[in-house]
Design a protein around this motif. Structure first.
Motif, mmCIF file in Angstrom:
data_model
loop_
_atom_site.group_PDB
_atom_site.id
_atom_site.type_symbol
_atom_site.label_atom_id
_atom_site.label_comp_id
_atom_site.label_asym_id
_atom_site.label_seq_id
_atom_site.Cartn_x
_atom_site.Cartn_y
_atom_site.Cartn_z
ATOM 1 N N LEU A 1 0.828 -1.117 -0.065
ATOM 2 C CA LEU A 1 -0.181 0.128 0.207
ATOM 3 C C LEU A 1 0.748 1.262 -0.052
ATOM 4 O O LEU A 1 0.573 2.227 -0.781
ATOM 5 N N VAL A 2 1.985 1.356 0.961
ATOM 6 C CA VAL A 2 2.801 2.225 0.787
ATOM 7 C C VAL A 2 3.643 2.592 -0.665
ATOM 8 O O VAL A 2 3.714 3.588 -1.195
ATOM 9 N N LEU B 1 3.997 5.333 -5.767
ATOM 10 C CA LEU B 1 3.698 5.401 -7.252
ATOM 11 C C LEU B 1 2.674 6.563 -7.511
ATOM 12 O O LEU B 1 2.947 7.290 -8.681
ATOM 13 N N ILE B 2 1.510 6.534 -7.011
ATOM 14 C CA ILE B 2 0.442 7.388 -7.254
ATOM 15 C C ILE B 2 1.105 8.756 -7.241
ATOM 16 O O ILE B 2 0.634 9.507 -7.959
ATOM 17 N N ARG B 3 1.570 9.088 -6.033
ATOM 18 C CA ARG B 3 2.290 10.611 -5.894
ATOM 19 C C ARG B 3 3.417 10.860 -6.723
ATOM 20 O O ARG B 3 3.358 12.114 -7.148
ATOM 21 N N GLY B 4 4.198 10.038 -6.926
ATOM 22 C CA GLY B 4 5.128 10.155 -7.888
ATOM 23 C C GLY B 4 5.125 10.511 -9.349
ATOM 24 O O GLY B 4 5.755 11.325 -9.721
ATOM 25 N N VAL C 1 6.018 14.992 -2.096
ATOM 26 C CA VAL C 1 5.938 13.393 -2.418
ATOM 27 C C VAL C 1 6.315 12.565 -1.232
ATOM 28 O O VAL C 1 5.786 11.727 -0.924
ATOM 29 N N LEU C 2 7.464 12.836 -0.688
ATOM 30 C CA LEU C 2 8.233 12.008 0.312
ATOM 31 C C LEU C 2 7.274 12.196 1.607
ATOM 32 O O LEU C 2 7.023 11.149 2.130
ATOM 33 N N SER C 3 6.853 13.250 1.812
ATOM 34 C CA SER C 3 5.951 13.444 3.112
ATOM 35 C C SER C 3 4.597 12.816 2.935
ATOM 36 O O SER C 3 4.255 12.031 3.812
ATOM 37 N N GLY C 4 4.203 12.512 1.747
ATOM 38 C CA GLY C 4 2.800 11.824 1.619
ATOM 39 C C GLY C 4 3.203 10.396 1.596
ATOM 40 O O GLY C 4 2.356 9.604 2.275
ATOM 41 N N VAL C 5 4.216 10.034 1.217
ATOM 42 C CA VAL C 5 4.609 8.446 1.307
ATOM 43 C C VAL C 5 4.825 8.151 2.810
ATOM 44 O O VAL C 5 4.174 7.152 3.346
ATOM 45 N N VAL D 1 -5.464 6.339 2.961
ATOM 46 C CA VAL D 1 -4.447 7.397 2.631
ATOM 47 C C VAL D 1 -3.587 7.465 1.563
ATOM 48 O O VAL D 1 -3.363 8.314 0.876
ATOM 49 N N ALA D 2 -3.443 6.176 1.120
ATOM 50 C CA ALA D 2 -2.569 5.962 -0.113
ATOM 51 C C ALA D 2 -3.519 6.517 -1.290
ATOM 52 O O ALA D 2 -2.740 6.821 -2.291
#
Length: 154
Positions: free
Chosen positions: A21-22, A27-30, A93-97, A123-124
């Motif tokens: 999931l993480v 992938l989604i955010r990046g 992006v890193l903060s979201g992951v 959250v993902a």
């Protein structure tokens, strides 16, 4: 009779599902981080971060509700990586992951693994959290730090 269990029939342990999931959150955010040009607030943040320090603090006092560390960090980050959309958005992006990962860890400690997996899945893919993780502003880091603070308070 006891049928033989194969490796395909055993369920994945919760930490592996959380890892997947993480990874999906990453992938989604990046994937979306460099697709759009800078939006109005992002361009404003970048412009503000590039001001001389004396002017930066004066401008923030007049027009900016976000914390000063965000702009000081952004100032240093732009100096390191330049102004491309992907590079400047990478901390968000890193903060979201990390928010997705911490959701699982905190959720597992607080309410159990099953509920933590559901929360991590939410959250993902949650649209606002994805949007914020693709934005230069402080929203993604705010989500992360609020989760850290909640865990610390707990």
């Amino acid at each position: 009779m006891n049928p033989r269990r194969t490796s395909w029939s055993t369920p994945l342990p919760a930490p592996w599902i959380a890892f997947c999931l993480v990874a999906a959150a990453a992938l989604i955010r990046g994937a979306g981080a460099g697709l759009a040009s800078y939006r109005g607030d992002e361009a404003f943040s970048i412009r503000l971060a590039q001001l001389p320090l004396e002017t930066l603090f004066a401008a923030m006092a007049v027009s900016e509700p976000n914390p000063p560390l965000q702009f000081l960090f952004l100032r240093g980050w732009i100096g390191l990586v330049g102004l491309s959309e992907v590079a400047v958005r990478w901390p968000a992006v890193l903060s979201g992951v990390l928010t997705a990962a911490l959701t699982y860890r905190f959720g597992a400690a607080l309410i159990g693994r099953r509920a933590a997996l559901l929360a991590t899945a939410w959250v993902a893919v949650q649209p606002f959290l994805v949007w914020y993780a693709e934005d230069v502003r402080a929203y993604a880091s705010l989500s992360l730090w609020l989760l850290v603070a909640a865990w610390a308070a707990w």
